[in-house]
Scaffold this active site. Structure first.
Site, short mmCIF file in Angstrom:
data_model
loop_
_atom_site.label_atom_id
_atom_site.label_comp_id
_atom_site.label_asym_id
_atom_site.label_seq_id
_atom_site.Cartn_x
_atom_site.Cartn_y
_atom_site.Cartn_z
CB SER A 60 -0.75 -0.66 1.11
OG SER A 60 -0.98 1.66 1.79
CB SER A 61 0.24 4.82 -1.67
OG SER A 61 -0.75 4.80 -1.08
CB CYS A 62 -0.28 3.64 4.30
SG CYS A 62 -0.24 1.92 4.82
CE1 TYR A 64 -3.68 -2.86 5.77
CE2 TYR A 64 -2.69 -0.84 4.12
CZ TYR A 64 -2.95 -2.60 4.12
OH TYR A 64 -3.25 -2.61 3.39
CE LYS A 104 -1.25 -5.12 3.33
NZ LYS A 104 -1.23 -6.66 2.14
CB THR A 126 -2.44 4.79 -5.51
OG1 THR A 126 -2.56 5.77 -4.53
CG2 THR A 126 -2.95 4.45 -6.53
CG HIS A 170 -9.98 3.10 1.97
ND1 HIS A 170 -10.43 1.90 1.58
CD2 HIS A 170 -8.70 3.73 2.80
CE1 HIS A 170 -8.91 1.06 2.29
NE2 HIS A 170 -8.94 2.44 3.11
P1 GDP Z 1 -6.47 7.16 4.01
O1 GDP Z 1 -5.99 7.87 2.67
O2 GDP Z 1 -5.43 6.21 4.88
O3 GDP Z 1 -6.62 8.52 5.09
O4 GDP Z 1 -7.41 6.59 4.29
P2 GDP Z 1 -8.97 7.05 4.16
O5 GDP Z 1 -9.70 6.96 2.63
O6 GDP Z 1 -9.82 6.55 4.58
O7 GDP Z 1 -8.98 8.61 4.39
C1 GDP Z 1 -8.61 9.46 3.38
C2 GDP Z 1 -8.96 11.48 3.32
O8 GDP Z 1 -10.41 11.38 3.58
C3 GDP Z 1 -8.43 11.29 4.95
O9 GDP Z 1 -8.83 12.94 4.77
C4 GDP Z 1 -10.11 11.44 5.51
O10 GDP Z 1 -10.24 12.60 6.50
C5 GDP Z 1 -11.01 12.21 4.11
N1 GDP Z 1 -12.02 12.07 4.21
C6 GDP Z 1 -13.24 12.66 4.22
N2 GDP Z 1 -14.81 11.74 4.51
C7 GDP Z 1 -14.34 10.69 4.53
C8 GDP Z 1 -15.22 9.31 5.20
O11 GDP Z 1 -16.59 9.37 4.98
N3 GDP Z 1 -14.71 7.79 5.05
C9 GDP Z 1 -13.50 8.42 4.83
N4 GDP Z 1 -13.03 6.74 5.77
N5 GDP Z 1 -12.58 9.35 4.89
C10 GDP Z 1 -13.08 10.18 5.05
#
Ligand code: GDP
Length: 315
Positions: free
Chosen positions: A110-112, A139, A143, A167, A182
């Site tokens: 994962s990119s994280c 996580y 990975k 990504t 996500h």
């Molecule tokens: P990340 O890429 O590991 O941070 O995973 P996420 O996909 O959960 O979040 C990506 C970004 O989207 C973060 O900045 C969250 O705060 C934002 N975000 C906005 N609304 C939402 C939501 O309803 N759910 C999630 N999971 N993230 C959200």
């Protein structure tokens, strides 16, 4: 490595979002012995069961698309489960693949895994050059351990075990549970439900300023097949679309594609996570692979799946 069409290929996690896309892609490409096991058929946390499975089936190729995954909140709240389950599943799989003669293994990360403040776009050599983003460091560490395990098998035993770093992914079979999902499936669900209820706005977590890159799982699956056949190095390789958007832009695009004219309400009590996570995809591009699915088209496809599978979708 040239793959024969009748080679036995085991896709671990073939019921999940990523694994199902890879499974379908392999079948579409003419592979005749693509095998998968549901969680009830094979518990990847059970080392003995995994070894028995490998001893019996002897897959020539293994794709590890099995993982405990989740969005920013789930990762932040359950670091123990994310660390333990991912380490255990990948250790069981990679070890059994090596011991029972798999010729090739593709490990998906994962990119994280890259440092929180890595220079953007993030090149593969940024790995382990700085501290991780704390909301998903458990996580990410699991990975990273998986990558190191594959690299160690390559170094010590000459195994053709490779690691690809996708990504942020989205597509059919995504998780629509608002607590653990996500961002993209969460926005699709929120906008869909706002349309149905006539709500005037939808909540969006954080500030809307973080930048993320999104790749449709059909593009990822295509890249995985490409890497299985064309990439034989233990060094990690990024898979992305090459462009990122802010969460605000993403939310506006989802509203537009789904036809919702309400407003966005940002919830500052929720974490932003890492400020930017754009992968440098020069390496995979130089080998001849490019992404094909534009974001708007991909969102429309994911939405179609959500609407058509509401009774069975995880939500
Ligand atoms: P990340 O890429 O590991 O941070 O995973 P996420 O996909 O959960 O979040 C990506 C970004 O989207 C973060 O900045 C969250 O705060 C934002 N975000 C906005 N609304 C939402 C939501 O309803 N759910 C999630 N999971 N993230 C959200």
């Amino acid at each position: 490595m040239k793959l024969e069409k009748d080679e036995t290929i085991f896709v671990a996690g073939h019921r999940g979002m990523v694994g199902s896309a890879i499974h379908q892609c392999l079948l579409k490409d003419g592979f005749t012995k693509v095998i998968g096991r549901s969680r009830s058929e094979l518990d990847l946390l059970d080392r003995r069961a995994v070894r028995e499975f490998f001893q019996k089936e002897r897959p020539a190729v293994v794709v590890d698309a099995a993982a405990k995954v989740g969005g920013i909140l789930a990762n932040n709240e359950q670091p123990v489960e994310f660390l333990l389950q991912n380490l255990t599943m990948q250790n069981n799989l990679v070890e059994a693949a090596a011991d029972f003669g798999a010729g090739k293994l593709l490990f998906l990360g994962s990119s994280c895994i890259y440092p929180k403040l890595a220079p953007q776009p993030i090149a593969e050599d940024s790995l382990l050059t700085g501290p991780l983003e704390p909301t998903n460091d458990a996580y990410a560490l699991a990975k990273i351990a998986g990558i190191k395990l594959c690299q160690s098998y390559a170094r010590q035993y000459g195994k053709n075990f490779i690691s690809a770093m996708p990504t942020n992914l989205y597509g059919p079979h995504d998780n629509y549970d608002l607590h653990s999902s996500h961002v993209l499936p969460a926005l699709i669900r929120k906008v869909h439900e706002a349309k149905l209820s006539g709500a005037k706005s939808i909540p969006v977590w954080g500030s809307g300023t973080p930048r993320r890159e999104f790749l449709h799982t059909d593009d990822l699956a295509d890249a995985c097949l490409f890497l299985l056949e064309k990439y034989d190095q233990p060094d990690v390789i990024n898979v992305g679309c090459g462009e990122d958007v802010t969460i605000l832009e993403l939310a506006e695009t989802v509203c537009d594609v789904l036809g919702f004219e309400g407003t966005l309400e940002f919830d500052a009590s929720k974490p932003d996570g890492t400020p930017r996570k754009l992968l440098d995809i020069a390496k995979i591009k130089s080998l001849g692979w490019t992404p094909k699915i534009p974001l708007r088209e991909g969102i429309a496809d994911a939405y179609d799946w959500f609407v058509g599978n509401q009774s069975t979708a995880r939500r």
